[in-house]
Design a protein around this motif. Structure first.
Motif, PDB file in Angstrom:
ATOM      1  N   ASN A 156     -14.406  -3.865   2.469  1.00 45.97           N
ATOM      2  CA  ASN A 156     -13.036  -4.020   1.974  1.00 45.97           C
ATOM      3  C   ASN A 156     -12.216  -4.799   3.000  1.00 45.97           C
ATOM      4  N   ASP A 157     -11.032  -5.243   2.599  1.00 44.12           N
ATOM      5  CA  ASP A 157     -10.211  -6.096   3.459  1.00 44.12           C
ATOM      6  C   ASP A 157      -9.642  -5.338   4.651  1.00 44.12           C
ATOM      7  N   GLN A 158      -9.375  -4.036   4.485  1.00 48.20           N
ATOM      8  CA  GLN A 158      -8.818  -3.265   5.586  1.00 48.20           C
ATOM      9  C   GLN A 158      -9.801  -3.197   6.754  1.00 48.20           C
ATOM     10  N   MET A 159     -11.072  -2.938   6.463  1.00 47.29           N
ATOM     11  CA  MET A 159     -12.069  -2.917   7.539  1.00 47.29           C
ATOM     12  C   MET A 159     -12.264  -4.314   8.115  1.00 47.29           C
TER      13      MET A 159
ATOM     14  N   PHE B   7     -13.488  -7.756   0.989  1.00 54.14           N
ATOM     15  CA  PHE B   7     -13.658  -7.416  -0.430  1.00 54.14           C
ATOM     16  C   PHE B   7     -12.376  -6.720  -0.897  1.00 54.14           C
ATOM     17  N   ASP B   8     -11.692  -7.295  -1.867  1.00 56.13           N
ATOM     18  CA  ASP B   8     -10.469  -6.783  -2.511  1.00 56.13           C
ATOM     19  C   ASP B   8      -9.509  -7.922  -2.813  1.00 56.13           C
ATOM     20  N   ASP B   9      -9.316  -8.823  -1.820  1.00 60.08           N
ATOM     21  CA  ASP B   9      -8.309  -9.880  -1.885  1.00 60.08           C
ATOM     22  C   ASP B   9      -6.920  -9.264  -1.960  1.00 60.08           C
ATOM     23  N   LEU B  10      -6.575  -8.493  -0.927  1.00 61.62           N
ATOM     24  CA  LEU B  10      -5.234  -7.925  -0.821  1.00 61.62           C
ATOM     25  C   LEU B  10      -4.192  -9.038  -0.721  1.00 61.62           C
ATOM     26  N   PRO B  11      -2.964  -8.785  -1.176  1.00 58.83           N
ATOM     27  CA  PRO B  11      -1.914  -9.805  -1.022  1.00 58.83           C
ATOM     28  C   PRO B  11      -1.723 -10.247   0.423  1.00 58.83           C
ATOM     29  N   ASP B  12      -1.974  -9.323   1.381  1.00 61.07           N
ATOM     30  CA  ASP B  12      -1.790  -9.659   2.795  1.00 61.07           C
ATOM     31  C   ASP B  12      -2.947 -10.468   3.379  1.00 61.07           C
ATOM     32  N   ALA B  13      -4.038 -10.640   2.634  1.00 61.90           N
ATOM     33  CA  ALA B  13      -5.221 -11.309   3.179  1.00 61.90           C
ATOM     34  C   ALA B  13      -4.920 -12.741   3.598  1.00 61.90           C
ATOM     35  N   THR B  14      -3.940 -13.371   2.952  1.00 60.44           N
ATOM     36  CA  THR B  14      -3.582 -14.742   3.336  1.00 60.44           C
ATOM     37  C   THR B  14      -2.830 -14.779   4.665  1.00 60.44           C
ATOM     38  N   SER B  15      -2.320 -13.609   5.123  1.00 58.08           N
ATOM     39  CA  SER B  15      -1.544 -13.550   6.368  1.00 58.08           C
ATOM     40  C   SER B  15      -2.366 -13.074   7.554  1.00 58.08           C
ATOM     41  N   TYR B  16      -3.647 -12.736   7.329  1.00 55.84           N
ATOM     42  CA  TYR B  16      -4.512 -12.396   8.452  1.00 55.84           C
ATOM     43  C   TYR B  16      -4.687 -13.636   9.316  1.00 55.84           C
ATOM     44  N   ILE B  17      -5.092 -13.452  10.572  1.00 57.82           N
ATOM     45  CA  ILE B  17      -5.354 -14.584  11.468  1.00 57.82           C
ATOM     46  C   ILE B  17      -6.819 -14.571  11.861  1.00 57.82           C
ATOM     47  N   PRO B  18      -7.609 -15.494  11.307  1.00 59.37           N
ATOM     48  CA  PRO B  18      -7.239 -16.481  10.287  1.00 59.37           C
ATOM     49  C   PRO B  18      -7.182 -15.856   8.892  1.00 59.37           C
ATOM     50  N   PRO B  19      -6.614 -16.570   7.903  1.00 60.65           N
ATOM     51  CA  PRO B  19      -6.613 -16.071   6.523  1.00 60.65           C
ATOM     52  C   PRO B  19      -8.035 -15.725   6.082  1.00 60.65           C
ATOM     53  N   LEU B  20      -8.154 -14.608   5.376  1.00 63.69           N
ATOM     54  CA  LEU B  20      -9.455 -13.995   5.132  1.00 63.69           C
ATOM     55  C   LEU B  20     -10.156 -14.529   3.880  1.00 63.69           C
ATOM     56  N   THR B  21     -11.395 -14.958   4.047  1.00 63.31           N
ATOM     57  CA  THR B  21     -12.280 -15.191   2.900  1.00 63.31           C
ATOM     58  C   THR B  21     -12.677 -13.826   2.338  1.00 63.31           C
ATOM     59  N   THR B  22     -12.535 -13.646   1.022  1.00 68.43           N
ATOM     60  CA  THR B  22     -12.744 -12.311   0.464  1.00 68.43           C
ATOM     61  C   THR B  22     -13.102 -12.383  -1.011  1.00 68.43           C
ATOM     62  N   VAL B  23     -13.580 -11.266  -1.537  1.00 68.62           N
ATOM     63  CA  VAL B  23     -13.917 -11.152  -2.955  1.00 68.62           C
ATOM     64  C   VAL B  23     -12.705 -10.606  -3.696  1.00 68.62           C
ATOM     65  N   HIS B  24     -12.303 -11.286  -4.736  1.00 69.83           N
ATOM     66  CA  HIS B  24     -11.127 -10.875  -5.504  1.00 69.83           C
ATOM     67  C   HIS B  24     -11.492  -9.830  -6.543  1.00 69.83           C
ATOM     68  N   GLN B  25     -10.751  -8.708  -6.528  1.00 67.57           N
ATOM     69  CA  GLN B  25     -10.851  -7.702  -7.576  1.00 67.57           C
ATOM     70  C   GLN B  25      -9.578  -7.753  -8.417  1.00 67.57           C
ATOM     71  N   ASP B  26      -9.733  -7.800  -9.736  1.00 68.80           N
ATOM     72  CA  ASP B  26      -8.587  -7.901 -10.639  1.00 68.80           C
ATOM     73  C   ASP B  26      -8.190  -6.504 -11.095  1.00 68.80           C
ATOM     74  N   PHE B  27      -7.419  -5.801 -10.263  1.00 69.75           N
ATOM     75  CA  PHE B  27      -7.031  -4.427 -10.580  1.00 69.75           C
ATOM     76  C   PHE B  27      -6.116  -4.367 -11.799  1.00 69.75           C
ATOM     77  N   THR B  28      -5.322  -5.406 -12.003  1.00 69.66           N
ATOM     78  CA  THR B  28      -4.457  -5.435 -13.189  1.00 69.66           C
ATOM     79  C   THR B  28      -5.289  -5.411 -14.458  1.00 69.66           C
ATOM     80  N   GLU B  29      -6.377  -6.167 -14.469  1.00 68.31           N
ATOM     81  CA  GLU B  29      -7.244  -6.190 -15.649  1.00 68.31           C
ATOM     82  C   GLU B  29      -7.989  -4.873 -15.816  1.00 68.31           C
TER      83      GLU B  29
END
Length: 346
Positions: A257-260, A284-306
């Motif tokens: 996950n993105d937090q780890m 893994f998650d693609d949190l909204p904050d993932a773009t603000s990590y240093i560097p911005p995080l490559t991640t797997v997007h989960q569509d929780f809204t869907e």
């Protein structure tokens, strides 16, 4: 509404405000009040506002029990879950609430304080006391099975879980596909292997991601490093990252996950390693904050809204006895390529 019309309730009387009271104050029929209370579009705008004003003035609250007797439903969905601490649970619940409201349904949240057989059984026992038409369960299926749950008659169930099999109607993100994309991305960049920081052992989502990571490496003919186990928190990622920074062959890490992954970024920085020059990281998650990590995080997007939308759609189809597919509905996952991954150092 006439300014000199008096409320039909005498001062000091503390009885429940009735539909007839609202009708008398608004100067309309009780049938019109019923239509406004139930959201019928047949009431003209000025009359609707007149009735709503009377409702607010009198403090009228529709009698859900009486409505249920008349229409055969409470228009309420129960949501049973263990924790809101994880991003997936909180964002899924947020989507369930939004889509339920759009369908005219309220949500009754039934938390399970302790993820044990007794805790789960207690949550379902409470359903006998609550007015719900359906239940969405956000927890691991093995807990649901262990409790030997008996549902109230007529209550429909949807489970948010990746391992419900044929026993339950399930909605979940495609865990395996996402883990394969993450691992394959690092392999295709040229890394000789990929280390994995997994989630808790009792989580089916964590196990599905770990299993697919292992299978993807084996299919590529690459060695499988020892799995490292975290608890979804950034602190656990940091602790494991300090250890992985001492592994000379560790040039790529897939975090469950993105937090780890955030903890890993901090640990590698503390050890003087530059991401992605020295080591690549995928989350893994693609949190909204993932773009603000240093560097911005490559991640797997989960569509929780869907996921939330499908939960509500499927459970309401059950409530309305509408035809639908039975089994597991997988919401697609995809890789979001940012700046935390690169080919291995020469």
């Amino acid at each position: 509404m006439s300014a000199n019309r008096r409320t039909p309730l005498e001062p000091g009387v503390r009885r429940r405000v009735s539909m007839a009271d609202v009708a008398a104050l608004a100067g309309v029929s009780a049938q019109t009040v019923s239509r406004v209370a139930n959201g019928h579009a047949s009431v003209v705008g000025s009359t609707r506002e007149q009735v709503l004003t009377a409702m607010r003035e009198l403090g009228y609250r529709p009698n859900s029990a009486a409505r249920a007797l008349k229409y055969g439903e409470f228009r309420t969905i129960g949501v049973i879950l263990f924790t809101l601490a994880t991003v997936g649970n909180s964002r899924t619940l947020e989507a369930i609430v939004a889509h339920s409201a759009a369908e005219g349904y309220a949500i009754t949240l039934i938390p399970v304080a302790v993820p044990t057989q007794d805790g789960v059984l207690g949550a379902f026992t409470r359903l006998d006391e609550l007015a719900v038409d359906a239940v969405i369960v956000i927890m691991e299926v093995h807990l649901l099975d262990a409790a030997t749950v008996t549902l109230p008659p007529g209550v429909q169930v949807i489970v948010v879980d990746s391992n419900g099999g044929d026993r339950y109607n399930v909605v979940d993100t495609d865990q395996a596909h996402g883990a394969r994309l993450a691992t394959r991305h690092l392999v295709d960049l040229g890394h000789r292997t990929v280390w994995h920081v997994a989630g808790p052992e009792e989580s089916f989502a964590a196990e599905r991601r770990a299993q697919t990571w292992r299978e993807t490496l084996e299919e590529a003919g690459l060695p499988v490093p020892p799995l490292r186990r975290g608890d979804w928190s950034a602190d656990s990622g940091y602790r494991i990252g300090l250890e992985l920074a001492e592994e000379p062959g560790c040039t790529a890490v897939f975090a469950a996950n993105d937090q780890m992954a955030l903890g890993l970024l901090r640990a590698f920085h503390a050890k003087g390693k530059v991401v992605p020059r020295d080591v690549s990281i995928v989350g893994f998650d693609d949190l909204p904050d993932a773009t603000s990590y240093i560097p911005p995080l490559t991640t797997v997007h989960q569509d929780f809204t869907e996921v939330g939308r499908r939960c509500v759609e499927r459970v309401l189809r059950q409530v309305r006895h509408e035809p639908q597919e039975v089994g597991t509905s997988l919401v697609p996952t995809w890789l979001v390529h940012r700046e935390s991954t690169a080919p291995p150092p020469a």
